[in-house]
Write a protein that holds these residues in place. Sequence first.
Motif, PDB file in Angstrom:
ATOM      1  N   ALA A 135       0.841  -1.289  -0.086  1.00 36.13           N
ATOM      2  CA  ALA A 135       0.063   0.150  -0.115  1.00 36.13           C
ATOM      3  C   ALA A 135       0.899   1.446   0.133  1.00 36.13           C
ATOM      4  N   LEU A 136       1.841   1.115   0.448  1.00 35.62           N
ATOM      5  CA  LEU A 136       2.851   2.431   0.737  1.00 35.62           C
ATOM      6  C   LEU A 136       3.229   2.736  -0.383  1.00 35.62           C
ATOM      7  N   ILE A 137       3.943   1.518  -1.396  1.00 34.29           N
ATOM      8  CA  ILE A 137       4.500   1.532  -2.734  1.00 34.29           C
ATOM      9  C   ILE A 137       3.642   2.400  -3.639  1.00 34.29           C
ATOM     10  N   ARG A 138       2.312   1.797  -3.602  1.00 36.09           N
ATOM     11  CA  ARG A 138       1.204   2.438  -4.366  1.00 36.09           C
ATOM     12  C   ARG A 138       1.000   3.909  -4.070  1.00 36.09           C
ATOM     13  N   ALA A 139       0.867   4.244  -2.869  1.00 32.95           N
ATOM     14  CA  ALA A 139       0.776   5.663  -2.188  1.00 32.95           C
ATOM     15  C   ALA A 139       1.912   6.388  -2.972  1.00 32.95           C
ATOM     16  N   LEU A 140       3.211   6.092  -2.859  1.00 30.74           N
ATOM     17  CA  LEU A 140       4.257   6.694  -3.480  1.00 30.74           C
ATOM     18  C   LEU A 140       3.972   7.095  -5.158  1.00 30.74           C
ATOM     19  N   ARG A 141       3.625   5.906  -5.381  1.00 32.24           N
ATOM     20  CA  ARG A 141       3.248   6.170  -7.047  1.00 32.24           C
ATOM     21  C   ARG A 141       2.114   7.075  -7.286  1.00 32.24           C
ATOM     22  N   ALA A 142       1.245   7.148  -6.511  1.00 31.70           N
ATOM     23  CA  ALA A 142       0.028   8.066  -6.684  1.00 31.70           C
ATOM     24  C   ALA A 142       0.501   9.465  -6.181  1.00 31.70           C
ATOM     25  N   GLY A 143       1.620   9.600  -5.578  1.00 31.52           N
ATOM     26  CA  GLY A 143       1.849  11.243  -5.236  1.00 31.52           C
ATOM     27  C   GLY A 143       1.359  11.695  -3.726  1.00 31.52           C
ATOM     28  N   SER A 144       0.401  10.773  -2.951  1.00 30.78           N
ATOM     29  CA  SER A 144      -0.144  11.048  -1.808  1.00 30.78           C
ATOM     30  C   SER A 144       0.973  10.831  -0.780  1.00 30.78           C
ATOM     31  N   LEU A 145       2.222  10.218  -0.875  1.00 31.59           N
ATOM     32  CA  LEU A 145       3.291  10.187   0.016  1.00 31.59           C
ATOM     33  C   LEU A 145       4.445  10.736  -0.545  1.00 31.59           C
ATOM     34  N   ASP A 146       5.509  11.424   0.289  1.00 32.44           N
ATOM     35  CA  ASP A 146       7.027  11.845  -0.195  1.00 32.44           C
ATOM     36  C   ASP A 146       7.768  10.805   0.076  1.00 32.44           C
ATOM     37  N   LEU A 147       7.698  10.274   1.216  1.00 38.59           N
ATOM     38  CA  LEU A 147       8.644   9.126   1.780  1.00 38.59           C
ATOM     39  C   LEU A 147       7.991   8.024   2.128  1.00 38.59           C
ATOM     40  N   ALA A 148       8.386   6.820   2.149  1.00 34.58           N
ATOM     41  CA  ALA A 148       7.867   5.656   2.850  1.00 34.58           C
ATOM     42  C   ALA A 148       8.805   4.806   3.236  1.00 34.58           C
ATOM     43  N   VAL A 149       8.872   4.387   4.642  1.00 32.41           N
ATOM     44  CA  VAL A 149       9.795   3.417   5.045  1.00 32.41           C
ATOM     45  C   VAL A 149       8.892   1.825   5.047  1.00 32.41           C
ATOM     46  N   ILE A 150       9.651   1.190   4.265  1.00 30.15           N
ATOM     47  CA  ILE A 150       9.044  -0.106   3.531  1.00 30.15           C
ATOM     48  C   ILE A 150       9.905  -1.411   4.278  1.00 30.15           C
ATOM     49  N   ALA A 151       9.239  -2.431   4.209  1.00 31.18           N
ATOM     50  CA  ALA A 151       9.918  -3.556   4.777  1.00 31.18           C
ATOM     51  C   ALA A 151      10.352  -4.614   3.134  1.00 31.18           C
ATOM     52  N   THR A 152      11.454  -5.180   3.288  1.00 30.16           N
ATOM     53  CA  THR A 152      11.618  -6.181   2.157  1.00 30.16           C
ATOM     54  C   THR A 152      12.339  -7.297   2.852  1.00 30.16           C
ATOM     55  N   GLU A 153      12.415  -8.453   2.170  1.00 28.12           N
ATOM     56  CA  GLU A 153      13.132  -9.767   2.423  1.00 28.12           C
ATOM     57  C   GLU A 153      13.588 -10.445   1.390  1.00 28.12           C
ATOM     58  N   PRO A 154      14.698 -11.244   1.761  1.00 31.41           N
ATOM     59  CA  PRO A 154      15.336 -11.884   0.440  1.00 31.41           C
ATOM     60  C   PRO A 154      14.443 -12.391  -0.569  1.00 31.41           C
ATOM     61  N   PRO A 155      15.068 -12.061  -1.753  1.00 32.15           N
ATOM     62  CA  PRO A 155      16.248 -11.821  -2.271  1.00 32.15           C
ATOM     63  C   PRO A 155      16.265 -10.143  -2.467  1.00 32.15           C
ATOM     64  N   HIS A 156      15.393  -9.478  -1.739  1.00 29.63           N
ATOM     65  CA  HIS A 156      15.266  -7.975  -1.950  1.00 29.63           C
ATOM     66  C   HIS A 156      15.420  -7.412  -3.226  1.00 29.63           C
TER      67      HIS A 156
END
Length: 309
Positions: A135-156
């Motif tokens: 959801a944070l990635i979609r919000a970044l793409r939609a321009g409603s967020l400037d920065l997002a702290v996201i979580a990833t797991e291997p293989p990143h």
Amino acid sequence: MAITDASLVALRVFREVAERGTFTAAATALGYTQSAVSRQIAALERAVGADLLERRHEGVRLTSAGRIVLRRAVAVAEQVDAAARELAGLPGAGGRVRLGWFTSAGAGLVPRALSELRRAHPGVTVTSREASTPALIRALRAGSLDLAVIATEPPHRPPDTEAPPLRTRVLTDRSLMVAVPATHPLAGGAFVDVADLRGQEWIAGQSSGNERLMGVWPGLDERPVIAHVARDWLAKLHLVAAGCGLTTIPPLLAGAVPEGVRVLPVRGGPEEGRRMTLAWVHDPLSPAAARLAEALQGAATVEVSEREG
């Protein structure tokens, strides 16, 4: 009818659908009916003369035309919002930052960063919200967020496959851990062997869509026994403290566990690394966003130092 005749309402609705991923979620966020959202999107597609969204069973995905319109819709909405702020006499957009963060980042990292930012740059205004990483990635793409702290797991892998690629900065890179009741037989050691996780009862978060079930050790070689389901991390940890089962925990939350819980590393299987990453769309960041990014990086460094100390 041409794209130049598209209404601002339709553009805002389109941006909301792109961010939320479904017509239903967009309607809920806007306070509209789903049919009203559908009508606005249909009108916009007629004006553009092309499909903007690819309808799928699990939601919607932007078409190439949709990505172009979204980029322009965001710019239009931001200009209108900036005008509204000026008319209302509020601080200009240069001092405002919109931050998104995944759940466990709110337990220490985000509050610490915001506290430091207020001390060093009191003129910067931050609004923030919690959401899942997709959801944070979609919000970044939609321009409603400037920065997002996201979580990833291997293989990143990259957060998504859209263009341009998201800009990212790794904040921390640590291994997943397990939280066990202090009275549990596994609580007496310095670590837990992965083989000892077989046959245990787990406290897990409710999965939704493509998001995995959270709280069960990912490398478990058996069908897990889910004793309790709770999406909230604090609820899960209190259930652990009550002796109701085990749950996984990111290192970020290790300092926030209630009494009666031990947090231990797991040995003997593939390492389950968890990376916390700061993401944004365009360089350069605004001065306010750059200051917040520095504060988040500093807070992450302190978190790691405290854990290793």
